[in-house]
Design a protein around this motif. Sequence first.
Motif, PDB file in Angstrom:
ATOM      1  N   SER A  20       0.861  -1.421   0.049  1.00 20.73           N
ATOM      2  CA  SER A  20      -0.018  -0.041   0.038  1.00 20.73           C
ATOM      3  C   SER A  20       0.765   1.249   0.052  1.00 20.73           C
ATOM      4  O   SER A  20       0.495   2.345  -0.388  1.00 20.73           O
ATOM      5  CB  SER A  20      -0.968   0.112   1.333  1.00 20.73           C
ATOM      6  OG  SER A  20      -0.105   0.353   2.434  1.00 20.73           O
ATOM      7  N   ALA A  26       2.334  -0.739  -8.627  1.00 20.98           N
ATOM      8  CA  ALA A  26       1.209  -1.088  -9.096  1.00 20.98           C
ATOM      9  C   ALA A  26       0.316  -1.939  -8.213  1.00 20.98           C
ATOM     10  O   ALA A  26       1.101  -2.997  -7.800  1.00 20.98           O
ATOM     11  CB  ALA A  26       1.182  -1.670 -10.457  1.00 20.98           C
ATOM     12  N   THR A  27      -0.843  -1.825  -7.748  1.00 24.45           N
ATOM     13  CA  THR A  27      -1.577  -2.658  -6.833  1.00 24.45           C
ATOM     14  C   THR A  27      -2.779  -3.560  -7.406  1.00 24.45           C
ATOM     15  O   THR A  27      -3.381  -4.017  -6.775  1.00 24.45           O
ATOM     16  CB  THR A  27      -1.957  -2.007  -5.540  1.00 24.45           C
ATOM     17  OG1 THR A  27      -2.682  -0.814  -5.911  1.00 24.45           O
ATOM     18  CG2 THR A  27      -0.733  -1.375  -4.773  1.00 24.45           C
ATOM     19  N   ASP A  28      -3.021  -3.015  -8.747  1.00 32.75           N
ATOM     20  CA  ASP A  28      -4.131  -3.663  -9.512  1.00 32.75           C
ATOM     21  C   ASP A  28      -4.031  -5.023  -9.488  1.00 32.75           C
ATOM     22  O   ASP A  28      -5.130  -5.702  -9.468  1.00 32.75           O
ATOM     23  CB  ASP A  28      -4.425  -2.906 -10.687  1.00 32.75           C
ATOM     24  CG  ASP A  28      -3.340  -3.147 -11.700  1.00 32.75           C
ATOM     25  OD1 ASP A  28      -2.269  -3.185 -11.273  1.00 32.75           O
ATOM     26  OD2 ASP A  28      -3.517  -2.649 -12.864  1.00 32.75           O
ATOM     27  N   SER A  29      -2.847  -5.528  -9.709  1.00 33.46           N
ATOM     28  CA  SER A  29      -2.570  -6.753  -9.749  1.00 33.46           C
ATOM     29  C   SER A  29      -1.151  -7.131  -9.321  1.00 33.46           C
ATOM     30  O   SER A  29      -0.292  -6.856  -9.371  1.00 33.46           O
ATOM     31  CB  SER A  29      -2.552  -7.200 -11.193  1.00 33.46           C
ATOM     32  OG  SER A  29      -1.953  -8.704 -11.421  1.00 33.46           O
ATOM     33  N   GLY A  43       2.512  -8.027 -13.167  1.00 33.33           N
ATOM     34  CA  GLY A  43       1.677  -7.412 -11.878  1.00 33.33           C
ATOM     35  C   GLY A  43       3.078  -7.230 -11.176  1.00 33.33           C
ATOM     36  O   GLY A  43       4.323  -7.590 -11.365  1.00 33.33           O
ATOM     37  N   THR A  44       2.649  -6.923  -9.903  1.00 32.90           N
ATOM     38  CA  THR A  44       3.747  -6.658  -8.943  1.00 32.90           C
ATOM     39  C   THR A  44       4.105  -7.820  -8.109  1.00 32.90           C
ATOM     40  O   THR A  44       3.115  -8.755  -7.759  1.00 32.90           O
ATOM     41  CB  THR A  44       3.467  -5.700  -7.856  1.00 32.90           C
ATOM     42  OG1 THR A  44       3.217  -4.387  -8.640  1.00 32.90           O
ATOM     43  CG2 THR A  44       4.401  -5.234  -6.527  1.00 32.90           C
ATOM     44  N   LYS A  84       6.446  -4.558 -12.081  1.00 31.06           N
ATOM     45  CA  LYS A  84       6.037  -5.281 -13.138  1.00 31.06           C
ATOM     46  C   LYS A  84       6.712  -4.517 -14.367  1.00 31.06           C
ATOM     47  O   LYS A  84       7.503  -3.784 -14.441  1.00 31.06           O
ATOM     48  CB  LYS A  84       4.660  -5.198 -13.781  1.00 31.06           C
ATOM     49  CG  LYS A  84       3.937  -3.898 -13.746  1.00 31.06           C
ATOM     50  CD  LYS A  84       2.368  -3.963 -14.058  1.00 31.06           C
ATOM     51  CE  LYS A  84       1.840  -2.792 -14.516  1.00 31.06           C
ATOM     52  NZ  LYS A  84       0.312  -3.314 -14.673  1.00 31.06           N
TER      53      LYS A  84
END
Length: 273
Positions: free
Chosen positions: A121, A126-129, A155-156, A223
């Motif tokens: 957080s 990126a936190t979407d995936s 993604g991360t 990512k």
Amino acid sequence: MSGILYVVATPIGNLEDISARALRTLREVDLIACEDTRQTRKLLDRYEISKPLVSYHEHNEQARSQELLKELAAGRDIALVSDAGTPLIADPGYRLVEEARAQGIAVSPIPGPSAILAALSASGLATDSFQFRGFLPAKTTQRRKVLEELKGYDGTLVFYEAPHRILEALEDIAAILGARQVVLARELTKIHEEFLLGTPVELKTVLQARPALKGEFTLMIGKSNGVEADDTPVEEAVQKLIDAGASRMQALKTVARQRGLSKRDVYKQFDER
Ligand code: SAM
């Protein structure tokens, strides 16, 4: 009627990070199953909670689960906690929850801290995936294999890592994933909380300059942005490392390894700027 198994999240450092509901649950249950009784006692003492504690850890998980299930079947409520954060997340508890569910016993989560989400957080990544993969393997060969498998993931990536393995892990990340953005979240919610951002090589250089590596680390890898092959000119990459505190020799060696070039080639390009 059987009791309820509460899966209670506890702080990952700062003892104030516990919900009112978690405290009420710990006060109301008949017993608390915890990893290390001394660790849980510190939390309970802070909130003046006195409750029978039963140790439940990776070495007695199987036998202890059976005892706890009997207690639940007899109608007693149990809170399951781990030393820090959310139980079952790289922590014991899976066997007990799985079996409780199989026996039709109610299992209820009391959500709260977990290093994964706290780190993510505030990382800026990126936190979407994202994909959480627990601890990376301890040995280089296996670690590189896991990283290789994750190369194409869009993604991360989030890992837990031990302080004595951070440098090796960064080295392997550089070799397999290249110059991606890495964020190290260290000692979250504690006095020495810090976030370190950079490429794996930059972070390794920064950490190597420290006298000792201590504390708890959550490691995140951004990512792929398609430039992992690192198209910055060699001489610029060397200079960047020197500016970040690396010695000239260290910088030349690192860039050579990163690009798969000989030290001589890198040296030549750097000197002929
Ligand atoms: N169940 C816990 C959770 O929900 O976060 C994780 C338990 S796992 C055995 C412990 C690892 O989590 C540590 O080695 C570290 O990688 C990470 N961790 C735990 N507390 C942390 C903190 N305060 N700051 C950064 N990482 C932490």
